[in-house]
Scaffold this active site. Structure first.
Site, short mmCIF file in Angstrom:
data_model
loop_
_atom_site.label_atom_id
_atom_site.label_comp_id
_atom_site.label_asym_id
_atom_site.label_seq_id
_atom_site.Cartn_x
_atom_site.Cartn_y
_atom_site.Cartn_z
N LEU A 16 12.45 4.46 0.55
CA LEU A 16 12.89 4.00 1.82
C LEU A 16 12.52 3.36 1.86
O LEU A 16 12.70 2.43 3.03
CB LEU A 16 11.94 5.23 2.67
CG LEU A 16 11.90 6.08 2.38
CD1 LEU A 16 11.11 6.72 3.03
CD2 LEU A 16 13.63 6.92 2.68
N GLY A 32 7.02 4.72 -2.52
CA GLY A 32 6.64 3.83 -2.90
C GLY A 32 7.98 2.93 -3.15
O GLY A 32 8.25 2.02 -4.48
N GLY A 33 8.91 2.61 -2.00
CA GLY A 33 10.05 1.61 -1.75
C GLY A 33 11.30 2.55 -1.90
O GLY A 33 12.43 1.97 -1.82
N SER A 91 1.47 4.59 2.45
CA SER A 91 3.21 5.18 1.30
C SER A 91 4.33 5.22 2.50
O SER A 91 4.66 6.50 1.78
CB SER A 91 2.73 5.68 0.37
OG SER A 91 3.93 5.30 -0.74
N PRO A 92 4.90 5.24 3.27
CA PRO A 92 5.70 5.29 4.68
C PRO A 92 6.91 5.36 3.37
O PRO A 92 7.88 6.44 3.67
CB PRO A 92 5.21 4.57 5.59
CG PRO A 92 4.34 4.09 5.60
CD PRO A 92 4.37 3.61 4.24
N LEU A 93 6.79 3.80 3.21
CA LEU A 93 8.13 4.19 2.58
C LEU A 93 8.58 4.63 1.01
O LEU A 93 9.33 4.19 0.00
CB LEU A 93 8.73 2.62 2.13
CG LEU A 93 8.23 1.62 3.70
CD1 LEU A 93 8.54 0.01 2.86
CD2 LEU A 93 9.28 2.16 4.80
N GLY A 135 15.24 0.58 1.52
CA GLY A 135 16.31 0.22 1.93
C GLY A 135 17.57 -0.69 0.99
O GLY A 135 18.16 -1.49 1.39
N TYR A 164 -8.84 -1.79 -6.49
CA TYR A 164 -7.60 -2.93 -6.21
C TYR A 164 -7.54 -4.40 -7.14
O TYR A 164 -8.60 -4.72 -7.01
CB TYR A 164 -6.95 -2.36 -4.37
CG TYR A 164 -6.55 -1.99 -4.21
CD1 TYR A 164 -6.14 -0.39 -4.42
CD2 TYR A 164 -6.69 -1.93 -2.52
CE1 TYR A 164 -5.43 0.62 -4.11
CE2 TYR A 164 -6.20 -0.81 -1.48
CZ TYR A 164 -5.84 0.38 -2.15
OH TYR A 164 -5.44 1.25 -1.66
#
Length: 337
Positions: free
Chosen positions: A213, A210-211, A206-208, A215, A55
């Site tokens: 989800l 990568g963006g 990454s529950p979203l 909103g 990273y």
């Protein structure tokens, strides 16, 4: 923040973990601000910080090291090794030569004397897993790490590593870290059941998606979209599938009285194999918008309706898991006589 036990490690971890990929040149370049974001997460009850040597080429670990001073004993510090840290092929992978160098570099950057969870960032198809397990076992015995795990391993390699540990008498992988969201459900098919059979703690990231989800009104112009524009192209076949599903999920979240990201985080937390869900904010505002997802529990009816939108075990875009393609599918020479 509720806690769960991380597999056979015995470590108590918060249901949300802080992923540190967005701190440093890959995201938030302001070290002081990044430290404030980390402190804000810890004050909210998060006790796991997950980073990696790759990273921002080590800068992310340095920022985490600054943030945990005076608080280290209360935290579970996880980092990863294995992805390239330079052009030299010997500065990557799971060889003993690289592992013993990589762990010392991470300890120095984090400014700590041991790592709680040391994870192999991706499978190394060129190194015998027995060598990797032997090197990691020696690090446990030396007190440099407390436990080690895998990341983005398919079910067959998880099993192979468990068998190798039994055959050779080494310590074994005790955790698996998988990409998992409403849009990337492939781990449900084999990885999660395999992890459960072997008693592994499971971290997901990454529950979203990568963006997708998040909103946001226009997620295609966000920070992540600039590095992988094809991932956010809504005109491709996969992009159109995601766009349709996104509208249905947003409507479901609104009907249930929650935001879309809270629905997405709660979905990942709901799977019985999952121990902790990594969130990866870049700013304090993003963190504040995600933390309440730790208190949202989805009913069986909502989970069934999500299944109707995105079937279990399905990746809406197979390229989301681009980093796990096995060599046999990339190199034609390996599938021809």
């Amino acid at each position: 923040m509720k806690r769960r036990t991380l597999g056979a490690t015995g470590m108590s971890v918060s249901e949300l973990s802080l992923g540190a990929m967005m701190f440093g040149s890959m995201g938030n370049r302001d070290h002081d601000d990044a430290v404030r974001v980390i402190h804000r997460a810890l004050d909210a009850g998060v006790n796991v910080i997950d980073t990696a040597d790759v990273y921002s080429q080590g800068e992310g670990e340095e920022i985490v090291g600054k943030a945990i001073k005076g608080r280290r004993d209360d935290l579970v510090i996880a980092t990863k090794f294995g992805l390239p840290m330079g052009e030299d092929p010997n500065r990557r992978g799971g060889s003993r030569r690289w592992i013993v160098r990589a762990v010392e570099d991470s300890l120095r950057r984090l400014d700590i004397d041991h790592i709680d969870l040391y994870q192999m960032h991706r499978p190394d198809h060129e190194t015998d897993v027995g060598e990797t397990l032997s090197a990691l076992t020696d690090l446990v015995r030396a007190g440099k790490i407390r436990a080690f795990g895998s990341s983005m391993f398919p079910a067959e390699l998880i099993t192979e590593a468990q068998w190798a540990a039994q055959r050779t008498g080494t310590h074994r992988f005790l955790t698996e870290q998988s990409m998992y969201s409403v849009f990337t459900r492939r781990p449900e098919g084999a990885v999660f059941p395999t992890a459960q059979r072997h008693g592994l703690g499971v971290l997901t990231f990454s529950p979203l998606n990568g963006g997708w989800l998040s909103g946001r009104a226009d997620f295609t112009t966000g920070h992540r979209a600039s590095s992988r524009p094809s991932h956010y192209d809504t005109t491709t076949t996969a992009g159109r599938r995601k766009t349709v599903a996104l509208a249905e999920l947003a409507a479901l979240a609104d009907e249930a009285g929650m935001t879309l990201p809270h629905l997405a985080i709660a979905f990942a937390r709901a799977h019985p194999a999952v121990t902790s869900v990594l969130i990866g904010p870049r700013t304090a505002d993003q963190l504040d918008g995600l933390l309440p997802g730790a208190d949202v529990d989805l009913t069986g009816d909502i989970l069934d309706r999500i299944d109707a939108i995105v079937p279990p075990g399905t990746d809406l875009n197979p390229e989301d898991n681009y980093a796990t393609t096995p060599p046999a599918l990339q190199d034609a020479r390996l599938r021809r006589r």
